[in-house]
Design a protein around this motif. Structure first.
Motif, mmCIF file in Angstrom:
data_model
loop_
_atom_site.group_PDB
_atom_site.id
_atom_site.type_symbol
_atom_site.label_atom_id
_atom_site.label_comp_id
_atom_site.label_asym_id
_atom_site.label_seq_id
_atom_site.Cartn_x
_atom_site.Cartn_y
_atom_site.Cartn_z
ATOM 1 N N CYS A 253 0.820 -1.222 0.000
ATOM 2 C CA CYS A 253 0.000 0.000 0.000
ATOM 3 C C CYS A 253 0.846 1.261 0.000
ATOM 4 O O CYS A 253 0.319 2.351 0.125
ATOM 5 C CB CYS A 253 -1.029 0.001 1.123
ATOM 6 S SG CYS A 253 -0.406 -0.608 2.647
ATOM 7 N N ARG A 378 -6.732 3.339 0.762
ATOM 8 C CA ARG A 378 -6.560 1.986 0.228
ATOM 9 C C ARG A 378 -6.542 0.961 1.355
ATOM 10 O O ARG A 378 -6.253 1.305 2.506
ATOM 11 C CB ARG A 378 -5.298 1.887 -0.619
ATOM 12 C CG ARG A 378 -4.053 2.474 0.017
ATOM 13 C CD ARG A 378 -3.278 3.328 -1.001
ATOM 14 N NE ARG A 378 -2.027 3.840 -0.468
ATOM 15 C CZ ARG A 378 -1.895 4.990 0.183
ATOM 16 N NH1 ARG A 378 -2.957 5.730 0.453
ATOM 17 N NH2 ARG A 378 -0.710 5.406 0.599
ATOM 18 N N LYS A 421 -8.858 -0.189 -3.597
ATOM 19 C CA LYS A 421 -8.780 1.268 -3.618
ATOM 20 C C LYS A 421 -10.147 1.841 -3.263
ATOM 21 O O LYS A 421 -11.170 1.337 -3.749
ATOM 22 C CB LYS A 421 -8.366 1.754 -5.015
ATOM 23 C CG LYS A 421 -6.977 1.239 -5.437
ATOM 24 C CD LYS A 421 -6.022 2.384 -5.713
ATOM 25 C CE LYS A 421 -4.562 2.005 -5.723
ATOM 26 N NZ LYS A 421 -4.193 0.882 -6.527
#
Length: 423
Positions: A253, A378, A421
């Motif tokens: 991430c 995210r 996302k």
């Protein structure tokens, strides 16, 4: 290399064979492996092993003791009264510095080793590196004699202080006529004959690795005694994640400075602890509904604080991490306040059940969507209950868009890491 975060074990490769032809017959195949030992280029890998050991030695508290106690004796010659306190302080300091020793620069390490009598033989200060290697060799060969022999690298002489060793064989593939035990036994016998080392399965100095994967053979010497994934956790739970895997999930991430990262089902805290130590410019929040897990995670955070404390001489550097007991479906966080969510979801095997996951997963995704910052937020989620997760995700298309999926092996279970996302 020892500081790599995503690696479980390290070894130095003696030689690898991309396409090794095993004989059909079991006896012949094993005989070939035995004969292989004599042909392998052992010299340099053993040098690496020695160097690795000389770095490892600094961790022992025992040796540090001599160093510091001589220092405190000198002090006490000047004024006799301070004897006791000095000794006490010294031993406290030693413990601190013993733990920290791994991080000291190699230069100072060489000095301390010499001071401790680790490298007495040819104490020229000028050519440090050579000393370290040749002395390690001398230690290896101990009384087997002169420098010249050592330089010739006569392998028969390898050792008078007999080293203990074991061979570990990892084998995969269905075309082999032998088991990994057969291979380890026969290969080990040949290693023993070649070096005159002593076999010892538990208390060994050298671990020789024989990795066989179909037709690929790699012979190596282990550089790690226990897997590097055990680095941050002192209190384990029933499903504690490996730190190496936690690191990989966080990497996915791409955390940026000032990001707020939460693990809403943190268990013993493997992910947030790895996060706080590797991404200290982010803020990490860990939470779990199980009070026992929260307690374990808090203990793990305390160990981390203690570890950091030693480095900076008893002034504690805080870690950007907090732990809270909460309910995943009703998080005490403001809407849109979190940048990243990284968590290991219950697989429904040791914790929870597959049936409960059908309600839990959609509720989780919903609540995670609420607290996660729209547009940039995210989530990286690990689960083995892929069917249930896919179904829950398909209902949440308006909140979460699926990025990549990475397949991972979690203790033999085929699991998936999903990068989502926030829309």
């Amino acid at each position: 290399v020892h500081r790599l975060r995503s690696v479980d074990n390290l070894f130095v490769v003696v030689q690898e064979f991309k396409d090794y032809q095993f004989k059909e017959n079991k006896e012949d195949a094993l005989k070939d492996l035995e004969d292989l030992v004599k042909k392998l280029p052992w010299t340099n890998p053993l040098k690496v092993w020695e160097l690795n050991n000389s770095l490892k030695k600094k961790k022992t508290k025992r040796k540090k003791h001599n160093l510091q106690s001589t220092a405190s004796k000198e002090k006490l010659n000047e004024d006799g009264e301070e004897e006791k306190t000095d000794q006490k302080d010294a031993s406290k300091q030693l413990q601190d510095c013993a733990q920290n020793a791994a991080d000291t620069e190699s230069a100072s390490g060489q000095e301390t080793e010499r001071a401790e009598g680790g490298l007495p033989q040819n104490g020229d200060d000028d050519d440090d590196d050579d000393n370290e290697q040749s002395d390690a060799k001398d230690e290896l060969r101990a009384s087997s004699g002169s420098e010249t022999k050592a330089e010739d690298g006569k392998k028969g002489e390898e050792d008078a202080k007999v080293l203990k060793f074991r061979v570990t064989c990892n084998r995969a593939g269905d075309k082999h006529s032998f088991t990994s035990n057969d291979a380890a036994r026969d290969f080990g016998g040949a290693v023993q004959e070649h070096f005159q080392w002593k076999a010892d399965m538990t208390n060994f100095d050298v671990e020789v690795l024989l990795n066989i994967h179909n037709n690929e053979v790699v012979v190596g010497i282990a550089l790690t005694e226990e897997s590097l994934h055990r680095r941050n956790i002192t209190h384990f739970g029933p499903t504690t994640l490996r730190s190496t895997l936690a690191y990989g999930m966080l990497r996915l991430c791409d955390p940026q400075p000032t990001d707020i990262i939460i693990d809403p089902m943190c268990g013993t805290g493997a992910i947030p602890i790895e996060g706080a130590s590797e991404w200290p410019s982010c803020y990490h929040i860990a939470g779990d509904n199980n009070p026992q897990a929260v307690k374990r995670a808090a203990n793990n955070i305390c160990s981390l604080l203690k570890k950091n404390e030693n480095k900076e001489s008893s002034t504690s550097l805080g870690v950007p991490l907090d732990i809270i007991q909460w309910d995943i479906c009703n998080l005490p966080l403001r809407t849109g306040s979190v940048d990243i969510i990284v968590t290991d979801m219950p697989f429904g095997k040791r914790i929870g059940s597959k049936k409960k996951n059908w309600d839990l997963y959609p509720a989780c995704l919903m609540e995670m969507g609420r607290i996660c910052r729209p547009g940039t937020g995210r989530a990286v989620l690990l689960t083995q209950d892929k069917k249930c997760f896919a179904k829950a995700l398909s209902r949440m298309g308006h909140i979460w868009r699926k990025g990549q999926t990475v397949w991972v092996n979690v203790g033999g279970l085929h699991a998936a890491v999903y990068l989502l996302k926030r829309t």
